[in-house]
Design a protein around this motif. Structure first.
Motif, PDB file in Angstrom:
ATOM      1  N   LYS A 106      -7.726  17.027 -12.278  1.00 49.03           N
ATOM      2  CA  LYS A 106      -6.690  16.267 -12.977  1.00 49.03           C
ATOM      3  C   LYS A 106      -5.499  15.974 -12.082  1.00 49.03           C
ATOM      4  O   LYS A 106      -4.885  14.911 -12.184  1.00 49.03           O
ATOM      5  CB  LYS A 106      -6.226  17.024 -14.221  1.00 49.03           C
ATOM      6  CG  LYS A 106      -7.236  17.059 -15.352  1.00 49.03           C
ATOM      7  CD  LYS A 106      -6.574  17.571 -16.631  1.00 49.03           C
ATOM      8  CE  LYS A 106      -7.501  17.499 -17.826  1.00 49.03           C
ATOM      9  NZ  LYS A 106      -8.653  18.401 -17.726  1.00 49.03           N
TER      10      LYS A 106
ATOM     11  N   VAL B 112       0.831  -1.211   0.000  1.00 50.16           N
ATOM     12  CA  VAL B 112       0.000   0.000   0.000  1.00 50.16           C
ATOM     13  C   VAL B 112       0.865   1.261   0.000  1.00 50.16           C
ATOM     14  O   VAL B 112       1.897   1.315   0.666  1.00 50.16           O
ATOM     15  CB  VAL B 112      -0.901  -0.019   1.255  1.00 50.16           C
ATOM     16  CG1 VAL B 112      -1.536   1.344   1.481  1.00 50.16           C
ATOM     17  CG2 VAL B 112      -1.961  -1.097   1.106  1.00 50.16           C
TER      18      VAL B 112
ATOM     19  N   CYS C 222      -6.362  13.080  -9.989  1.00 53.37           N
ATOM     20  CA  CYS C 222      -6.337  11.876 -10.838  1.00 53.37           C
ATOM     21  C   CYS C 222      -4.906  11.387 -11.034  1.00 53.37           C
ATOM     22  O   CYS C 222      -4.620  10.187 -10.914  1.00 53.37           O
ATOM     23  CB  CYS C 222      -6.968  12.166 -12.195  1.00 53.37           C
ATOM     24  SG  CYS C 222      -8.764  12.284 -12.152  1.00 53.37           S
TER      25      CYS C 222
ATOM     26  N   GLN D 171     -16.117  13.010  -1.487  1.00 52.40           N
ATOM     27  CA  GLN D 171     -16.828  12.322  -2.573  1.00 52.40           C
ATOM     28  C   GLN D 171     -15.944  12.181  -3.804  1.00 52.40           C
ATOM     29  O   GLN D 171     -15.912  11.134  -4.444  1.00 52.40           O
ATOM     30  CB  GLN D 171     -18.107  13.090  -2.928  1.00 52.40           C
ATOM     31  CG  GLN D 171     -19.200  12.920  -1.879  1.00 52.40           C
ATOM     32  CD  GLN D 171     -20.371  13.852  -2.092  1.00 52.40           C
ATOM     33  OE1 GLN D 171     -20.222  14.919  -2.699  1.00 52.40           O
ATOM     34  NE2 GLN D 171     -21.530  13.469  -1.587  1.00 52.40           N
TER      35      GLN D 171
ATOM     36  N   SER E 166     -19.977   2.829  -0.409  1.00 54.14           N
ATOM     37  CA  SER E 166     -18.757   3.411   0.161  1.00 54.14           C
ATOM     38  C   SER E 166     -18.350   2.745   1.466  1.00 54.14           C
ATOM     39  O   SER E 166     -17.204   2.884   1.890  1.00 54.14           O
ATOM     40  CB  SER E 166     -18.939   4.915   0.379  1.00 54.14           C
ATOM     41  OG  SER E 166     -19.952   5.155   1.339  1.00 54.14           O
TER      42      SER E 166
ATOM     43  N   ARG F 270      -3.584   9.807  -7.904  1.00 48.29           N
ATOM     44  CA  ARG F 270      -4.156   8.470  -7.702  1.00 48.29           C
ATOM     45  C   ARG F 270      -3.567   7.469  -8.696  1.00 48.29           C
ATOM     46  O   ARG F 270      -3.303   6.309  -8.364  1.00 48.29           O
ATOM     47  CB  ARG F 270      -5.687   8.525  -7.841  1.00 48.29           C
ATOM     48  CG  ARG F 270      -6.416   7.176  -7.714  1.00 48.29           C
ATOM     49  CD  ARG F 270      -6.316   6.644  -6.322  1.00 48.29           C
ATOM     50  NE  ARG F 270      -6.854   5.294  -6.171  1.00 48.29           N
ATOM     51  CZ  ARG F 270      -6.198   4.179  -6.471  1.00 48.29           C
ATOM     52  NH1 ARG F 270      -4.971   4.242  -6.938  1.00 48.29           N
ATOM     53  NH2 ARG F 270      -6.751   3.004  -6.276  1.00 48.29           N
ATOM     54  N   ALA F 271      -3.382   7.940  -9.938  1.00 50.05           N
ATOM     55  CA  ALA F 271      -2.845   7.050 -10.979  1.00 50.05           C
ATOM     56  C   ALA F 271      -1.422   6.608 -10.667  1.00 50.05           C
ATOM     57  O   ALA F 271      -0.967   5.577 -11.148  1.00 50.05           O
ATOM     58  CB  ALA F 271      -2.894   7.748 -12.342  1.00 50.05           C
TER      59      ALA F 271
ATOM     60  N   LEU G 124     -13.375   9.461  -3.064  1.00 50.78           N
ATOM     61  CA  LEU G 124     -13.994   8.125  -3.131  1.00 50.78           C
ATOM     62  C   LEU G 124     -14.202   7.710  -4.586  1.00 50.78           C
ATOM     63  O   LEU G 124     -13.871   6.586  -4.983  1.00 50.78           O
ATOM     64  CB  LEU G 124     -15.339   8.116  -2.407  1.00 50.78           C
ATOM     65  CG  LEU G 124     -15.326   7.927  -0.892  1.00 50.78           C
ATOM     66  CD1 LEU G 124     -16.716   8.148  -0.327  1.00 50.78           C
ATOM     67  CD2 LEU G 124     -14.817   6.537  -0.507  1.00 50.78           C
ATOM     68  N   SER G 125     -14.749   8.613  -5.381  1.00 52.45           N
ATOM     69  CA  SER G 125     -15.081   8.246  -6.766  1.00 52.45           C
ATOM     70  C   SER G 125     -13.832   7.908  -7.560  1.00 52.45           C
ATOM     71  O   SER G 125     -13.901   7.184  -8.554  1.00 52.45           O
ATOM     72  CB  SER G 125     -15.864   9.370  -7.442  1.00 52.45           C
ATOM     73  OG  SER G 125     -14.996  10.434  -7.784  1.00 52.45           O
ATOM     74  N   LEU G 126     -12.678   8.423  -7.135  1.00 48.51           N
ATOM     75  CA  LEU G 126     -11.426   8.124  -7.839  1.00 48.51           C
ATOM     76  C   LEU G 126     -10.720   6.912  -7.245  1.00 48.51           C
ATOM     77  O   LEU G 126      -9.583   6.606  -7.602  1.00 48.51           O
ATOM     78  CB  LEU G 126     -10.515   9.347  -7.831  1.00 48.51           C
ATOM     79  CG  LEU G 126     -11.064  10.560  -8.598  1.00 48.51           C
ATOM     80  CD1 LEU G 126     -10.114  11.741  -8.486  1.00 48.51           C
ATOM     81  CD2 LEU G 126     -11.314  10.224 -10.069  1.00 48.51           C
ATOM     82  N   GLY G 127     -11.403   6.226  -6.325  1.00 52.61           N
ATOM     83  CA  GLY G 127     -10.850   4.964  -5.838  1.00 52.61           C
ATOM     84  C   GLY G 127      -9.940   5.097  -4.632  1.00 52.61           C
ATOM     85  O   GLY G 127      -9.221   4.159  -4.304  1.00 52.61           O
TER      86      GLY G 127
ATOM     87  N   HIS H 133     -15.033   1.335   1.910  1.00 55.60           N
ATOM     88  CA  HIS H 133     -13.897   2.167   1.503  1.00 55.60           C
ATOM     89  C   HIS H 133     -13.624   3.315   2.468  1.00 55.60           C
ATOM     90  O   HIS H 133     -12.972   4.285   2.109  1.00 55.60           O
ATOM     91  CB  HIS H 133     -14.132   2.682   0.085  1.00 55.60           C
ATOM     92  CG  HIS H 133     -14.485   1.584  -0.862  1.00 55.60           C
ATOM     93  ND1 HIS H 133     -13.554   0.651  -1.280  1.00 55.60           N
ATOM     94  CD2 HIS H 133     -15.665   1.197  -1.403  1.00 55.60           C
ATOM     95  CE1 HIS H 133     -14.153  -0.237  -2.058  1.00 55.60           C
ATOM     96  NE2 HIS H 133     -15.429   0.060  -2.151  1.00 55.60           N
TER      97      HIS H 133
END
Lengths: 543, 543
Positions: free
Chosen positions: A178, A167, A181, A201, A232, A184-185, A204-207, A235
């Protein structure tokens, strides 16, 4: 027995063999613990905590946290790493073995956090690789170097790559769109810095696995009801991040978060998931976080799902706490290495060192924001005395000075801060994110020098002086930790707080607020041994 | 774009770089795929499937399943392992590389499944260890040897230990109470055999990841609404277990399960989680199962969340299927090793070999249970002819004979079965769990011998003969797989089914039913090359 897989309580026996749960049902055992009328929960797991914020050694922390149901903590030893690097972390690893509370570690990813303060240590990608080989190390700790991630800085990426399948925790307050993103990527899969529902939110939506904090420094638990739904639920975790000895002794640890979550309307067993199964899943610890066969027998009994009053704790099958008393002997304390016991390398100071001149009519002042660790940039005129800038108790403006304590330069950085309420005297400490130089706030140079010299004499700690009175708490282990118990540390902190209040301080947790004033990665203004820092531009603002 | 972390659809672009999703938001790319009006879902993952039940090679399976949105399958190559051991599994590993559908594997844990039938191969604990080192191997496959687990059989435990931190899938129909606890405590963390709500609830409460089947053989999806709540949502998957080429071509794969789950009242995105994020989590595949930055760009576009009509599939960032057509060339088929192409080692047979004598007035008859793979033990009198037992079309009793085809003994085991509806002729095949000997059901010895000799001549397959008519499907790869496409296999199976119906067979899927009749680990009666087996006592019942 709490069934977190279906959200129900089941009236069954729990069969234990060795360190494992082996059955739920009707069993007869060699030893029986009668828990009739109580609720069995999995041991509580804190998914993100800086042990050093408690000022306690692992031994003392375990002694204080186990009675509150904590059986596992994911420690990011960021503070001791800044003070003593690998040796500091290895001390904590060693001092946290064989305790009735499991200490897992994430490897600090950003030491030093900034080049705008002087820290003692640097953790290279190579050091990170070495630490990731240790058995209780579960991943890479909060990646605070957001610009480094976004720009693809080689050292940052090499640490991420070294973490492999494990992790990588995040730290990205207010990051969005962006940039979020891209962050996270890069493989960073958690965040514990959300302070708004929309921020939570989006993450969460981006994992992102979302850790909601309710520690001594930051309080984001009120977001929970808005973020929680059946999707959720898996998570979300509740974490403390930072908890002081005072809070630990008087409010509790994760049990306090459970009480608060339930008071916000969250279903009790959903809240329990967030301090057990969910953090265990996040870190890939398949044997932790639930009461079922095959899981480690980390069990907490509570009176009910409202008070979460802990009556008993089993760790890996052993009863370690029952009805107010410890059931197992603790190992002797592990002696810190010499480098940790001689960590304040600064010369004694005269009051003159704290006098500041400025050609400007107005100077940049750090404005405290109540209940948050953000500061606002204020631009204020200051009174002068003999040509020197002066604190102004009437307008709640105090001087704040950082003294480099690691390399022996004794460099001083000065600034001014609004919002403590201090009217007399001075206070300071050697616990000061992230480099943990000495930081002192005061109304006059004499008291500030007195506080500095006390901290140097103690080889670290917290001190408050003024009007012939003083109070102090020695933190001789790296200038961060006390060798004493949570109760003793809590009493010391309370005495300090009491004198601070006497001197006019009105913020609820002035020491925590002070400890973040030197951290040049949190907006908007900070002060380090280089002076006042504009966080956005990462530049020193001359007084 | 489906947000499985919050249960919502978001109108955003998905940015892809290489094989990864790198952003959700508003993006401009070098290549744009316009999905306006459609719903983007993560690629579907089948958490448990026996590829061989489709009679297809990995290439042909991928070609047929990708248009239904499948991007990853967790294959348990149990059948080919029984026929050809390590060499069989290595063939599937090799033949499944570089396809637009990712084949991950679990290592068969129970080969052979029973000593009461003759199989070709044995997978030792050592073989299991060797296979666990392969890159696409994610764990140990369904542990069917429940008595071995419960008694602590050394070979079983050594396979479990060898699996280490990886997943061990379970298979424990109707197991309950302390036995189920012990089985779970051994580290086995999933089950796909629940056929009752109470069974599913007990398994969930004990920490099993519950896989609900709706394949060609078993249908347990109707349990879903009773088992689903916010707590259990993360612990449920939908799997096919076995899917025939006919079902694959005519009904679909996981898209069919989604349609069915939604028709049962399940929220569409909750159902989607059960074929994406949930199985990915179960197997610890952190990069699969959701549409978020950092996840592999396995994306399915569907017309809506009711029909789940797939319009487009991206695998690891590459558009592999669009509007009815494949977008990427497939690699050439991988040639099977010689041992797989000469796997039926049995002598040609005369009708006399199929004649059975018995001193008993009544014999034990296998009773089919419609829609299930369980059989009931019947005790029935049979007509005789010249001293031989005879099938009885009026009472729906047919002879069933298994011919050992691996070691060259040509050993025949005989029994009788009730419930196919067969009135004339005979049918049989070389796909017959778990040893995959030849199994033939018939009304007379002449037709049964004709079917046997056809299967031997074809080197494996399915055949039906009678009244001068016949139909067959060659399965020359290990007697299990066809080298042809799903469409051709489906057509062959349909022709066979049609002739079977003409001969009176009325069960909905007679070939699947037949394929399980030789499996001596499923209650109550089976038939192997040793004769009729009582599963409970694990003994041969003489005719």
């Amino acid at each position: 027995v709490a069934d977190l897989f279906q959200g129900q309580l089941r009236p069954v026996d729990v069969a234990i063999l060795g360190d494992r749960i082996v059955g739920l049902g009707t069993y007869q055992g060699r030893t029986t613990i009668d828990c009739a009328g109580e609720v069995l929960l999995p041991g509580f797991i804190d998914g993100h905590i800086h042990l050093e914020s408690s000022s306690l050694t692992p031994l003392a922390f375990a002694e204080a946290a186990v009675p509150h149901g904590t059986t596992t903590v994911m420690v990011d030893p960021h503070e001791i790493a800044n003070v003593a690097g690998l040796r500091g972390i290895r001390y904590l690893l060693q001092a946290s073995a064989h305790l009735p509370l499991a200490f897992c570690f994430t490897v600090p990813s950003c030491v030093p956090a900034s080049s705008l303060e002087t820290s003692a240590a640097r953790l290279s990608a190579q050091d990170v690789v070495a630490l990731l080989r240790e058995p209780r190390v579960v991943g890479l700790a909060e990646m605070m170097n957001v610009p480094g991630v976004l720009s693809g800085a080689e050292e940052v990426l090499s640490k991420i790559v070294a973490t492999g399948e494990r992790v990588i925790d995040g730290h990205c307050p207010l990051l969005a769109g962006k940039d979020l993103c891209a962050y996270r990527a890069a493989g960073i899969s958690s965040d514990h810095e959300s302070s708004m529902v929309s921020e939570g939110q989006e993450k969460l939506s981006l994992g992102f696995h979302l850790m909601l904090r309710c520690g001594s420094a930051a309080h984001n638990l009120d977001l929970l009801p808005s973020l929680l739904n059946p999707y959720s639920l898996a998570h979300l975790s509740l974490v403390s991040d930072d908890v002081t000895a005072v809070d630990l002794v008087h409010n509790g640890h994760l049990d306090a978060l459970l009480r608060q979550a339930v008071s916000l309307g969250v279903e009790p067993l959903q809240a329990v998931r967030m301090v057990s199964l969910n953090p265990a899943h996040h870190f890939g610890l398949r044997q932790l976080g639930a009461l079922a066969p095959g899981y480690q027998a980390d069990i907490v009994t509570v009176k009910d799902l409202h008070s979460f009053a802990v009556t008993r704790v089993l760790k890996a099958g052993t009863l370690v706490y029952e009805h107010g008393g410890r059931c197992v002997p603790l190992p002797p304390p592990v002696a810190p290495p010499a480098c940790l016991l001689r960590s304040v390398r600064a010369p004694y100071l005269q009051p003159e060192s704290f006098r500041v001149r400025s050609p400007r009519r107005e100077v940049a002042v750090l404005g405290l924001v109540p209940g948050q660790i953000l500061t606002r940039r204020l631009q204020l005129p200051l009174p002068r005395e003999d040509g020197y800038l002066r604190s102004d108790p009437e307008r709640d403006i105090a001087q704040v000075t950082v003294i480099e304590r690691h390399t022996g330069t004794g460099r001083l950085g000065h600034g001014f801060v609004h919002g403590f309420g201090l009217r007399r005297g001075a206070f300071g400490m050697s616990f000061s994110h992230d480099a943990h130089n000495l930081i002192i706030v005061g109304m006059n140079a004499t008291d500030m020098a007195e506080v500095a010299n006390q901290l140097i004499a103690l080889q670290g700690g917290i001190a408050v002086c003024g009007e012939g009175r003083s109070a102090s708490l020695p933190l001789p282990i790296g200038g961060l930790l006390s060798p004493h118990s949570a109760g003793e540390v809590s009493a010391g902190l309370t005495a300090i707080q009491s004198l601070l209040n006497h001197f006019g301080v009105h913020v609820s947790d002035p020491l925590t607020a002070l400890s973040f004033l030197a951290l040049p990665v949190i907006p908007e203004l900070r002060v380090t041994d280089y002076g006042v820092i504009d966080v956005a531009s990462q530049e020193v603002i001359p007084l």
